[in-house]
Design an enzyme around this catalytic site. Sequence first.
Site, short mmCIF file in Angstrom:
data_model
loop_
_atom_site.label_atom_id
_atom_site.label_comp_id
_atom_site.label_asym_id
_atom_site.label_seq_id
_atom_site.Cartn_x
_atom_site.Cartn_y
_atom_site.Cartn_z
N GLY A 142 0.94 -1.21 -0.09
CA GLY A 142 0.17 0.03 0.10
C GLY A 142 0.78 1.33 -0.10
O GLY A 142 0.67 2.38 0.56
N ALA A 144 -11.50 -5.58 13.82
CA ALA A 144 -11.16 -6.94 13.84
C ALA A 144 -9.93 -7.14 13.30
O ALA A 144 -9.09 -7.89 13.72
CB ALA A 144 -12.22 -7.81 13.43
N TYR A 165 -13.07 -3.82 10.30
CA TYR A 165 -11.60 -2.88 10.30
C TYR A 165 -11.15 -3.20 11.51
O TYR A 165 -10.07 -3.45 11.64
CB TYR A 165 -11.97 -1.71 10.02
CG TYR A 165 -10.82 -0.75 9.77
CD1 TYR A 165 -9.96 -0.64 8.49
CD2 TYR A 165 -10.23 0.11 10.79
CE1 TYR A 165 -8.82 0.07 8.41
CE2 TYR A 165 -9.27 0.90 10.76
CZ TYR A 165 -8.51 0.64 9.56
OH TYR A 165 -7.39 1.62 9.40
N ASN A 179 1.36 -2.40 5.44
CA ASN A 179 0.57 -1.14 5.23
C ASN A 179 -0.64 -1.37 4.71
O ASN A 179 -1.72 -0.51 4.90
CB ASN A 179 1.47 0.30 4.91
CG ASN A 179 0.50 1.39 4.74
OD1 ASN A 179 0.07 1.84 5.82
ND2 ASN A 179 0.12 1.80 3.52
N ILE A 206 -5.52 10.20 11.16
CA ILE A 206 -4.28 10.56 10.51
C ILE A 206 -5.02 11.35 9.06
O ILE A 206 -5.93 10.55 8.49
CB ILE A 206 -3.28 9.41 9.79
CG1 ILE A 206 -2.76 8.93 11.25
CG2 ILE A 206 -2.21 10.12 9.07
CD1 ILE A 206 -2.02 9.76 12.27
#
Length: 241
Positions: free
Chosen positions: A11, A153, A151, A86, A184
């Site tokens: 990513g 989990a 997400y 990532n 972020i």
Amino acid sequence: MLTGKTAIVTGGGRGIGAAISKKLAGLGAGVAIVYAGNELAAAGTAAECGPNARVYRCDAADFLAVKAAVAQIRQDFGGVDILVNNAGINRDGLLAMMKESDFDDVIAANLKGAFNFLRHCAPLFIRAHGGRIVNISSVAGLMGNAGQVNYAASKAGIIGLTKSAARELAGKNITCNAIAPGFIRTDMTKDFDESNPLVASIPLRRMGSAEDVANLAAFLVSEEAGYITGEVIRVDGGIAM
């Protein structure tokens, strides 16, 4: 400095991944930027990283595709020293209405994807008698978040994956740590601004930047961090204290 080292950043074309790719490249590392679909963004990030960066299209959730990608990266760069997991997606929705596919897709991309890259990079690190692994989790995996059971989990799973891998690999001079970002400023949070009540709940009263996460990732893959492993470090302005 990371001169002579090769890093895989999944990513790595956008957001936090792009910031990490550029940070590691700036420290002298060769960077393999792995992306799933946005070739233009990945190519743009590679151009900013300089001549020692290359892009690789790969579905992190596909075990065999990851095996092939890691083998190609190893061939192109001559080895792999650093892995930053990532890559991730979100398919937010309330638990009572969530589609099975939305749960499965997020677990596959975020958690199984991290396992796939760990599985295929670990033998390289073991043979090299050293390596650095950083997995990007989330404060959602530490404290939960309504509307994100899938997400959260997946990111909680990243923490267990990190700690177990750290125990297995420590004897081979391989460290494995996780970073848990909070709010972020990236494409995922483009609808948030400083007036959002969630932002107001952050003790530092502001969102973080992708560079805040990249700075920590760079430290964790450095020689100076060689005695740190199995840790989950928050970059969240204090929201998960």
